[in-house]
Design an enzyme around this catalytic site. Structure first.
Site, short mmCIF file in Angstrom:
data_model
loop_
_atom_site.label_atom_id
_atom_site.label_comp_id
_atom_site.label_asym_id
_atom_site.label_seq_id
_atom_site.Cartn_x
_atom_site.Cartn_y
_atom_site.Cartn_z
CG ASP A 83 94.42 73.24 -7.49
OD1 ASP A 83 93.74 72.66 -6.64
OD2 ASP A 83 93.93 73.83 -8.48
CG ASP B 286 89.13 71.74 -11.15
OD1 ASP B 286 89.27 71.65 -12.38
OD2 ASP B 286 88.20 72.38 -10.62
N GLY C 296 88.15 75.72 -6.66
CA GLY C 296 88.98 75.56 -5.47
C GLY C 296 88.18 75.49 -4.17
CB ILE C 297 84.85 76.77 -3.30
CG1 ILE C 297 85.42 78.17 -3.65
CG2 ILE C 297 83.92 76.84 -2.11
CD1 ILE C 297 86.18 78.86 -2.55
NE ARG D 10 81.61 66.50 -3.20
CZ ARG D 10 81.88 65.24 -2.89
NH1 ARG D 10 80.94 64.49 -2.36
NH2 ARG D 10 83.08 64.71 -3.12
CB SER E 166 88.79 67.14 -5.48
OG SER E 166 87.95 66.07 -5.87
CG ASN F 32 85.25 62.78 -6.18
OD1 ASN F 32 84.82 61.75 -5.68
ND2 ASN F 32 84.52 63.87 -6.28
CG ASP G 35 92.69 76.52 -11.00
OD1 ASP G 35 92.91 75.96 -9.90
OD2 ASP G 35 91.59 76.51 -11.55
P1 B16 Z 1 84.83 67.37 -4.90
P2 B16 Z 1 90.95 71.69 -6.64
C1 B16 Z 1 88.29 71.64 -6.28
O1 B16 Z 1 89.46 71.05 -6.79
C2 B16 Z 1 87.45 72.19 -7.43
O2 B16 Z 1 88.13 73.28 -8.04
C3 B16 Z 1 86.14 72.68 -6.88
O3 B16 Z 1 85.33 73.17 -7.95
C4 B16 Z 1 85.42 71.51 -6.17
O4 B16 Z 1 84.19 71.92 -5.62
C5 B16 Z 1 86.33 70.98 -5.06
O5 B16 Z 1 87.58 70.58 -5.63
C6 B16 Z 1 85.72 69.81 -4.33
O6 B16 Z 1 85.62 68.72 -5.22
O7 B16 Z 1 83.37 67.66 -5.00
O8 B16 Z 1 85.35 66.42 -5.96
O9 B16 Z 1 85.22 66.93 -3.49
O10 B16 Z 1 90.99 72.85 -7.58
O11 B16 Z 1 91.15 72.08 -5.18
O12 B16 Z 1 91.83 70.55 -7.07
MG MG Z 2 92.05 74.34 -8.83
#
Ligand code: B16
Ligand code: MG
Length: 216
Positions: free
Chosen positions: A10, A12, A47-48, A50, A117, A119, A171
């Site tokens: 993962d 973030d 992990g959720i 956007r 994400s 991004n 996480d």
């Molecule tokens: P984005 P992960 C997740 O990253 C974040 O934990 C979560 O808070 C966020 O909303 C999601 O990515 C989408 O991110 O807005 O940048 O597309 O923990 O799956 O790496």
């Molecule tokens: Mg994460």
């Protein structure tokens, strides 16, 4: 070592702490919509995706929006988030995470990203680790977010490993559930109580080596 062929990371909360930037940007958006967001409430967004995060927040704030406005607010939040991402540098990787990634590569394990994400590529570039990954599965490649296993199933496929030969590092509760649903081993990175469903929980990667794979 053991049965493992692929390590699925993962982003973030495992490689880098971008949750603090997501929090600042979501809080700003909530404030604009007339309610607040606490750091505890932000835990539920880890992990959720956007779009799902916005839905959770709108429900909490009792705010109803048209689809058009939802898109507009998601873009606004993302633009604020990207302002933080653009300031990131290699020093921002979580302690020990890059050494552990490199050790996995050097020992011959396949290494893939499994992040919600959209991004993720930009973040990996900013912290200068994109070259370490054999595959990148991110929010642009999945139709079903965590806790659905798709993110990690695609990571297993991309690294030509059977799910039972994969270990997921996560996480978030949603991410651990995704790994379990995918039939993979799971390592929780964080609090053992929160991540109790994982096969193993570590507080971080400092002083953690490949011996953890002996358990699988
Ligand atoms: P984005 P992960 C997740 O990253 C974040 O934990 C979560 O808070 C966020 O909303 C999601 O990515 C989408 O991110 O807005 O940048 O597309 O923990 O799956 O790496
Ligand atoms: Mg994460």
């Amino acid at each position: 070592m053991g049965n493992i062929k692929s390590c699925l990371f993962d982003l973030d909360g495992v490689i880098v702490d971008t949750a603090k930037y997501h929090y600042k940007a979501w809080k700003r958006l909530c404030n604009e919509l007339g309610f607040d967001l606490t750091i505890d409430e932000n835990e539920n967004l880890k992990g959720i995706s956007r779009a799902e995060s916005l839905d959770i927040l709108l429900k909490k704030g009792n705010v109803r929006l048209s689809d058009e406005k939802r898109e507009m607010y998601m873009e606004r939040k993302n633009n604020w988030y990207l302002e933080y991402v653009e300031q990131m540098s290699p020093g921002e990787a979580l302690p020990g995470s890059l050494d552990f990634l490199k050790a996995c590569k050097d020992a011959g394990y396949k290494v893939a990203l499994g992040s919600s994400s959209k991004n993720a590529l930009r973040i990996l570039e900013k912290i200068d680790v994109l070259h370490l990954f054999d595959a990148v599965i991110d929010g642009t490649k999945v139709s079903k977010g965590k806790p659905d296993p798709q993110t990690f199933t695609l990571g297993a496929e991309a690294t030509k490993a059977h799910p039972s030969e994969c270990v997921v590092f996560e996480d978030s509760i949603a991410g651990i559930e995704a790994g379990i649903a995918g039939g993979m081993y799971t390592v929780g990175v964080g609090d053992p109580e929160t991540l109790e469903r994982a096969n193993l929980v570590i507080s971080g990667f400092e002083n953690v080596g490949l011996e953890i794979f002996e358990k699988f």
